[in-house]
Design a protein around this motif. Sequence first.
Motif, mmCIF file in Angstrom:
data_model
loop_
_atom_site.group_PDB
_atom_site.id
_atom_site.type_symbol
_atom_site.label_atom_id
_atom_site.label_comp_id
_atom_site.label_asym_id
_atom_site.label_seq_id
_atom_site.Cartn_x
_atom_site.Cartn_y
_atom_site.Cartn_z
ATOM 1 N N LEU A 109 0.832 -1.205 0.000
ATOM 2 C CA LEU A 109 0.000 0.000 0.000
ATOM 3 C C LEU A 109 0.862 1.249 0.000
ATOM 4 O O LEU A 109 0.594 2.205 -0.728
ATOM 5 C CB LEU A 109 -0.937 0.008 1.206
ATOM 6 C CG LEU A 109 -1.781 1.274 1.397
ATOM 7 C CD1 LEU A 109 -2.638 1.549 0.153
ATOM 8 C CD2 LEU A 109 -2.658 1.152 2.644
ATOM 9 N N THR A 110 1.896 1.280 0.819
ATOM 10 C CA THR A 110 2.759 2.471 0.866
ATOM 11 C C THR A 110 3.427 2.712 -0.480
ATOM 12 O O THR A 110 3.570 3.861 -0.915
ATOM 13 C CB THR A 110 3.827 2.337 1.966
ATOM 14 O OG1 THR A 110 4.681 1.232 1.683
ATOM 15 C CG2 THR A 110 3.174 2.127 3.328
ATOM 16 N N GLU A 111 3.812 1.627 -1.160
ATOM 17 C CA GLU A 111 4.431 1.767 -2.475
ATOM 18 C C GLU A 111 3.416 2.279 -3.491
ATOM 19 O O GLU A 111 3.726 3.120 -4.340
ATOM 20 C CB GLU A 111 5.012 0.431 -2.928
ATOM 21 C CG GLU A 111 6.225 -0.005 -2.124
ATOM 22 C CD GLU A 111 6.645 -1.435 -2.433
ATOM 23 O OE1 GLU A 111 6.018 -2.050 -3.334
ATOM 24 O OE2 GLU A 111 7.581 -1.930 -1.783
ATOM 25 N N ARG A 112 2.188 1.773 -3.410
ATOM 26 C CA ARG A 112 1.154 2.207 -4.340
ATOM 27 C C ARG A 112 0.833 3.691 -4.132
ATOM 28 O O ARG A 112 0.663 4.436 -5.101
ATOM 29 C CB ARG A 112 -0.109 1.362 -4.164
ATOM 30 C CG ARG A 112 -1.151 1.610 -5.243
ATOM 31 C CD ARG A 112 -2.394 0.777 -5.043
ATOM 32 N NE ARG A 112 -2.146 -0.651 -5.057
ATOM 33 C CZ ARG A 112 -3.117 -1.565 -5.066
ATOM 34 N NH1 ARG A 112 -4.396 -1.173 -5.039
ATOM 35 N NH2 ARG A 112 -2.825 -2.854 -5.074
ATOM 36 N N GLN A 113 0.762 4.124 -2.876
ATOM 37 C CA GLN A 113 0.525 5.540 -2.608
ATOM 38 C C GLN A 113 1.647 6.405 -3.171
ATOM 39 O O GLN A 113 1.390 7.446 -3.790
ATOM 40 C CB GLN A 113 0.378 5.764 -1.106
ATOM 41 C CG GLN A 113 -0.924 5.223 -0.522
ATOM 42 C CD GLN A 113 -0.978 5.363 0.984
ATOM 43 O OE1 GLN A 113 0.054 5.424 1.657
ATOM 44 N NE2 GLN A 113 -2.189 5.402 1.539
ATOM 45 N N ALA A 114 2.872 5.978 -2.958
ATOM 46 C CA ALA A 114 4.003 6.759 -3.452
ATOM 47 C C ALA A 114 3.992 6.845 -4.980
ATOM 48 O O ALA A 114 4.220 7.918 -5.558
ATOM 49 C CB ALA A 114 5.313 6.146 -2.963
ATOM 50 N N LEU A 115 3.722 5.735 -5.646
ATOM 51 C CA LEU A 115 3.732 5.716 -7.102
ATOM 52 C C LEU A 115 2.615 6.579 -7.686
ATOM 53 O O LEU A 115 2.798 7.220 -8.731
ATOM 54 C CB LEU A 115 3.592 4.275 -7.605
ATOM 55 C CG LEU A 115 4.834 3.382 -7.472
ATOM 56 C CD1 LEU A 115 4.486 1.932 -7.821
ATOM 57 C CD2 LEU A 115 5.949 3.890 -8.383
ATOM 58 N N SER A 116 1.467 6.619 -7.029
ATOM 59 C CA SER A 116 0.331 7.369 -7.550
ATOM 60 C C SER A 116 0.330 8.825 -7.111
ATOM 61 O O SER A 116 -0.078 9.704 -7.879
ATOM 62 C CB SER A 116 -0.984 6.716 -7.104
ATOM 63 O OG SER A 116 -1.169 5.469 -7.729
ATOM 64 N N TRP A 117 0.750 9.068 -5.872
ATOM 65 C CA TRP A 117 0.572 10.399 -5.296
ATOM 66 C C TRP A 117 1.806 11.290 -5.394
ATOM 67 O O TRP A 117 1.664 12.510 -5.523
ATOM 68 C CB TRP A 117 0.131 10.268 -3.835
ATOM 69 C CG TRP A 117 -1.239 9.675 -3.692
ATOM 70 C CD1 TRP A 117 -2.143 9.422 -4.688
ATOM 71 C CD2 TRP A 117 -1.876 9.282 -2.475
ATOM 72 N NE1 TRP A 117 -3.291 8.883 -4.177
ATOM 73 C CE2 TRP A 117 -3.161 8.784 -2.812
ATOM 74 C CE3 TRP A 117 -1.489 9.288 -1.137
ATOM 75 C CZ2 TRP A 117 -4.052 8.315 -1.853
ATOM 76 C CZ3 TRP A 117 -2.375 8.817 -0.174
ATOM 77 C CH2 TRP A 117 -3.647 8.334 -0.533
ATOM 78 N N ASP A 118 3.001 10.719 -5.341
ATOM 79 C CA ASP A 118 4.202 11.554 -5.422
ATOM 80 C C ASP A 118 4.276 12.355 -6.730
ATOM 81 O O ASP A 118 4.635 13.545 -6.700
ATOM 82 C CB ASP A 118 5.467 10.707 -5.264
ATOM 83 C CG ASP A 118 5.703 10.281 -3.826
ATOM 84 O OD1 ASP A 118 4.953 10.722 -2.935
ATOM 85 O OD2 ASP A 118 6.649 9.494 -3.587
ATOM 86 N N PRO A 119 3.927 11.761 -7.880
ATOM 87 C CA PRO A 119 3.997 12.551 -9.118
ATOM 88 C C PRO A 119 3.059 13.765 -9.113
ATOM 89 O O PRO A 119 3.387 14.795 -9.716
ATOM 90 C CB PRO A 119 3.585 11.543 -10.203
ATOM 91 C CG PRO A 119 3.937 10.210 -9.632
ATOM 92 C CD PRO A 119 3.663 10.328 -8.164
ATOM 93 N N VAL A 120 1.915 13.656 -8.438
ATOM 94 C CA VAL A 120 0.997 14.803 -8.385
ATOM 95 C C VAL A 120 1.583 15.902 -7.511
ATOM 96 O O VAL A 120 1.479 17.091 -7.830
ATOM 97 C CB VAL A 120 -0.390 14.398 -7.841
ATOM 98 C CG1 VAL A 120 -1.421 15.424 -8.280
ATOM 99 C CG2 VAL A 120 -0.795 13.027 -8.321
#
Length: 235
Positions: A109-120
């Motif tokens: 989950l933490t990886e998925r959040q980083a991949l989706s949210w960090d670029p925004v």
Amino acid sequence: MSDWKPKRFWKQAAVAEMAEGYTVELDGRQVRTPAKEPLLLPTRALAEAIAAEWDAQEKEVDPTSMPYTRTANAAIDKVRIQHGEVADMLAAYGDSDLLCYRADSPAELTERQALSWDPVLDWAAETLGARLLPVQGVMHQAQPASAIETLTRQVHALNPFQLAAFHDLVSLSGSLVLGFAAALNWREADEIWQISRLDETWQEEQWGPDEEARALAALKRVAFLHAKAVYDIST
């Protein structure tokens, strides 16, 4: 409870250009808002969308089938006269933005959040000039004051019709940054909506679908996409 509904009394809805912008007329009579204000619109595209809604009404008027009209009414009767308060309320989302609150586990989950949210967040730093910082957990941690001030100025710069649409982009996604990302075409609106639903999607994957929650999410998605459409034709 009364089942009375207003009847269609006009033959034709048409767009009319005025010195202040555009309006919609029913058989030559200007449409007014629920507060009896003239329906003055900033663009022909918005006026055409509203005229099409009025033209589509049959024997009885169904306000639920007129989302462009409802949003324009809200912009004129509510947002226009409370612009500063609405802008401040939406800007406050930045200090507790969805994208900044990260799980500390599980790793997937933490990886998925980083991949989706960090670029925004990176896009916001570059395009909006405001760097918001992610934190772990759900306890509030204040964001840099300079970033919030920068975002607040940009929210206040929106016209009442943009702000009415922006209200839904932000409140439905839970994120000021995603609201701007949708408004400014960082990605397609539907993709941004799915990004806002990352945590809910994760929970559904772990525990199975909740049909009631799915139905509510579907309604919110439609409202989010409508808000984006209104924003686009309000400039």
